[in-house]
Design a protein around this motif. Sequence first.
Motif, PDB file in Angstrom:
ATOM      1  N   ASN A 304      41.474 -11.331 -18.959  1.00 50.24           N
ATOM      2  CA  ASN A 304      40.136 -11.210 -19.545  1.00 50.24           C
ATOM      3  C   ASN A 304      39.972 -11.812 -20.944  1.00 50.24           C
ATOM      4  O   ASN A 304      38.961 -12.422 -21.260  1.00 50.24           O
ATOM      5  N   ASN A 305      41.013 -11.615 -21.762  1.00 49.92           N
ATOM      6  CA  ASN A 305      40.861 -12.032 -23.163  1.00 49.92           C
ATOM      7  C   ASN A 305      41.388 -13.436 -23.455  1.00 49.92           C
ATOM      8  O   ASN A 305      41.356 -13.892 -24.580  1.00 49.92           O
ATOM      9  N   LYS A 306      41.873 -14.105 -22.382  1.00 47.29           N
ATOM     10  CA  LYS A 306      42.439 -15.445 -22.597  1.00 47.29           C
ATOM     11  C   LYS A 306      41.349 -16.505 -22.557  1.00 47.29           C
ATOM     12  O   LYS A 306      40.239 -16.261 -22.075  1.00 47.29           O
ATOM     13  N   GLN A 307      41.695 -17.691 -23.041  1.00 47.50           N
ATOM     14  CA  GLN A 307      40.764 -18.813 -22.888  1.00 47.50           C
ATOM     15  C   GLN A 307      40.857 -19.309 -21.438  1.00 47.50           C
ATOM     16  O   GLN A 307      41.914 -19.191 -20.803  1.00 47.50           O
ATOM     17  N   PHE A 308      39.752 -19.908 -20.961  1.00 50.65           N
ATOM     18  CA  PHE A 308      39.709 -20.390 -19.573  1.00 50.65           C
ATOM     19  C   PHE A 308      40.919 -21.293 -19.266  1.00 50.65           C
ATOM     20  O   PHE A 308      41.554 -21.168 -18.228  1.00 50.65           O
ATOM     21  N   LYS A 309      41.248 -22.174 -20.215  1.00 52.55           N
ATOM     22  CA  LYS A 309      42.334 -23.132 -19.970  1.00 52.55           C
ATOM     23  C   LYS A 309      43.695 -22.460 -19.771  1.00 52.55           C
ATOM     24  O   LYS A 309      44.619 -23.067 -19.226  1.00 52.55           O
ATOM     25  N   ASN A 310      43.795 -21.197 -20.187  1.00 49.33           N
ATOM     26  CA  ASN A 310      45.081 -20.493 -20.020  1.00 49.33           C
ATOM     27  C   ASN A 310      45.057 -19.478 -18.872  1.00 49.33           C
ATOM     28  O   ASN A 310      45.960 -18.663 -18.736  1.00 49.33           O
ATOM     29  N   SER A 311      44.006 -19.558 -18.051  1.00 49.49           N
ATOM     30  CA  SER A 311      43.837 -18.496 -17.049  1.00 49.49           C
ATOM     31  C   SER A 311      44.230 -18.931 -15.635  1.00 49.49           C
ATOM     32  O   SER A 311      44.133 -18.146 -14.709  1.00 49.49           O
ATOM     33  N   LEU A 312      44.653 -20.193 -15.490  1.00 48.51           N
ATOM     34  CA  LEU A 312      44.902 -20.673 -14.117  1.00 48.51           C
ATOM     35  C   LEU A 312      46.395 -20.841 -13.800  1.00 48.51           C
ATOM     36  O   LEU A 312      46.756 -21.346 -12.738  1.00 48.51           O
ATOM     37  N   ASN A 313      47.241 -20.384 -14.747  1.00 46.63           N
ATOM     38  CA  ASN A 313      48.690 -20.631 -14.599  1.00 46.63           C
ATOM     39  C   ASN A 313      49.301 -20.060 -13.328  1.00 46.63           C
ATOM     40  O   ASN A 313      50.233 -20.629 -12.776  1.00 46.63           O
ATOM     41  N   LYS A 314      48.760 -18.905 -12.903  1.00 52.70           N
ATOM     42  CA  LYS A 314      49.357 -18.275 -11.723  1.00 52.70           C
ATOM     43  C   LYS A 314      48.963 -19.008 -10.448  1.00 52.70           C
ATOM     44  O   LYS A 314      49.659 -18.938  -9.451  1.00 52.70           O
ATOM     45  N   LEU A 315      47.833 -19.674 -10.506  1.00 54.79           N
ATOM     46  CA  LEU A 315      47.246 -20.252  -9.295  1.00 54.79           C
ATOM     47  C   LEU A 315      47.650 -21.706  -9.054  1.00 54.79           C
ATOM     48  O   LEU A 315      47.767 -22.141  -7.912  1.00 54.79           O
ATOM     49  N   LEU A 316      47.866 -22.437 -10.145  1.00 59.93           N
ATOM     50  CA  LEU A 316      48.013 -23.892 -10.015  1.00 59.93           C
ATOM     51  C   LEU A 316      49.224 -24.439 -10.758  1.00 59.93           C
ATOM     52  O   LEU A 316      49.629 -23.868 -11.776  1.00 59.93           O
ATOM     53  N   LEU A 320      48.153 -29.833 -12.970  1.00 60.94           N
ATOM     54  CA  LEU A 320      46.832 -29.904 -12.342  1.00 60.94           C
ATOM     55  C   LEU A 320      45.758 -29.213 -13.185  1.00 60.94           C
ATOM     56  O   LEU A 320      44.573 -29.577 -13.125  1.00 60.94           O
ATOM     57  N   ILE A 321      46.166 -28.241 -14.009  1.00 58.58           N
ATOM     58  CA  ILE A 321      45.177 -27.387 -14.706  1.00 58.58           C
ATOM     59  C   ILE A 321      44.217 -28.197 -15.597  1.00 58.58           C
ATOM     60  O   ILE A 321      42.994 -28.073 -15.441  1.00 58.58           O
TER      61      ILE A 321
END
Length: 426
Positions: A304-316, A320-321
Amino acid sequence: MKNKNPARTDRIETMAGRYNLAVIGGGPAGMIAAGRAGEHSSRVILLEKNEQLGIKLLLAGKGRCNITNAEEDLRKFINIYGSNGKFLYSALNKFSNQDVVEFFVSREVKTKVERGGRVFPVSDNARDVVGCLEKYLVDSDVEVKFNSSVEKIIISAKKITKVILSGGEEVVADNYVLATGGKSYPGTGSTGDAYKWLKKIGHTVIEPKPALTPVVVKEKIVKKLEGLSLKNVEVSLWEKRKLDSCFGEALFTGNGLSGPIVLNLSKKVSENEAKDLKIRIDFKPALDYPTLDKRVQRDFAEQNNKQFKNSLNKLLPKKLIPVIIELSGIDGDKQVNVVTGDERKRVVKLLKEFELSVEGLVGFAKAIITSGGVDLKEVDPRTMKSKIIDNLYFAGEILDIDGPTGGYNLQVAWSTGYLAGAGERR
Ligand SMILES: Cc1cc2nc3c(=O)[nH]c(=O)nc-3n(C[C@H](O)[C@H](O)[C@H](O)COP(=O)(O)OP(=O)(O)OC[C@H]3O[C@@H](n4cnc5c(N)ncnc54)[C@H](O)[C@@H]3O)c2cc1C
């Protein structure tokens, strides 16, 4: 059998007179054909333009050599080659994929089966495969002549009377096997020399085209993804409607896509060359849209408190991010808790339908195989004998037959080479 043994070569070069069989081309098809012929006949010669045998074979399967496919159902095996597959019926019956495995295992090259039925040597080393074939040639008493590029074929009364090498030397035989391959990866020696001879002697050559090639795309953004290898993705080809799709491994190159599933799709790209084609990558084919959307929502909630650019690590994958962020048009520095529902759905769409516009295919230089070649109507499928020239046989990629990745193309070389070498009169 790199040309290290002058004694052996000297003997070959000074041997006068007529051979029972001359095999032109020391790739997998030519080696099997010559070895097989040598088992039953004396005076078999193998002419290879390089100073070593099987250079392309050493590159096969990225140096691991995917020797065949373990598919057990003969009908399925044949269907995989498309409409020309039925030509292989006799050849596969006589020397099947199981026979190929048996051939190598009985000569101390143990094999293993990997995903998709791909058969490799346990050692993961193509050198063992080439070494085994070299020993087969020695055991079958085949004479191998290196640095011997056939330049001309001389015909008289529907028979080859002799072949002439680049140095002017002549080789005379009762029968000939043409196993010079196609014209892809020309640095390996396969430069399509035989096509011009074939046309001259009355054979039809179906236009050779590069097949199983990487795809070039228009979007420059792929450069940022160069080297990124993807597992378990679905890649589909579109022209208004879906033309084809494949599931498995893909790879970003500097200007497009490669990897097994892209190579397999390239045939459809080639067939639809002039059209406005799109490639779509589904990075998460196991999750449908709503499920993937929920998964993204969950990841966002957890971070929740992270920036969008740091929120996709688990998924991708990491590489690619930034590309997904750039294409989504969402500010990467934005807090993830203020990303809107519409924005999130844009991300989901990119992950399910990452679309690229096809520019074209890479040419022969990087094609795994050449489609086209000797018209199969002019070859007897039971013997690989030419229906036009009485003492000529064909083996391997020179024939108008090609399959997808997975060991299917080497199987063509083994099966047709075996038949051509067995030859009805030897
Ligand atoms: C990078 C790469 C990886 C591959 N990986 C696989 C894989 O893992 N599994 C698979 O099934 N297939 C694979 N293939 C395809 C497979 O290698 C070919 O289908 C196979 O090598 C064809 O065998 P061939 O004997 O017909 O022709 P080639 O292997 O092309 O051999 C032809 C030989 O003829 C010689 N020659 C040509 N002209 C003359 C002449 N004028 N005089 C004398 N000699 C001549 C050449 O020097 C060459 O040695 C791969 C291909 C490439 C390029």
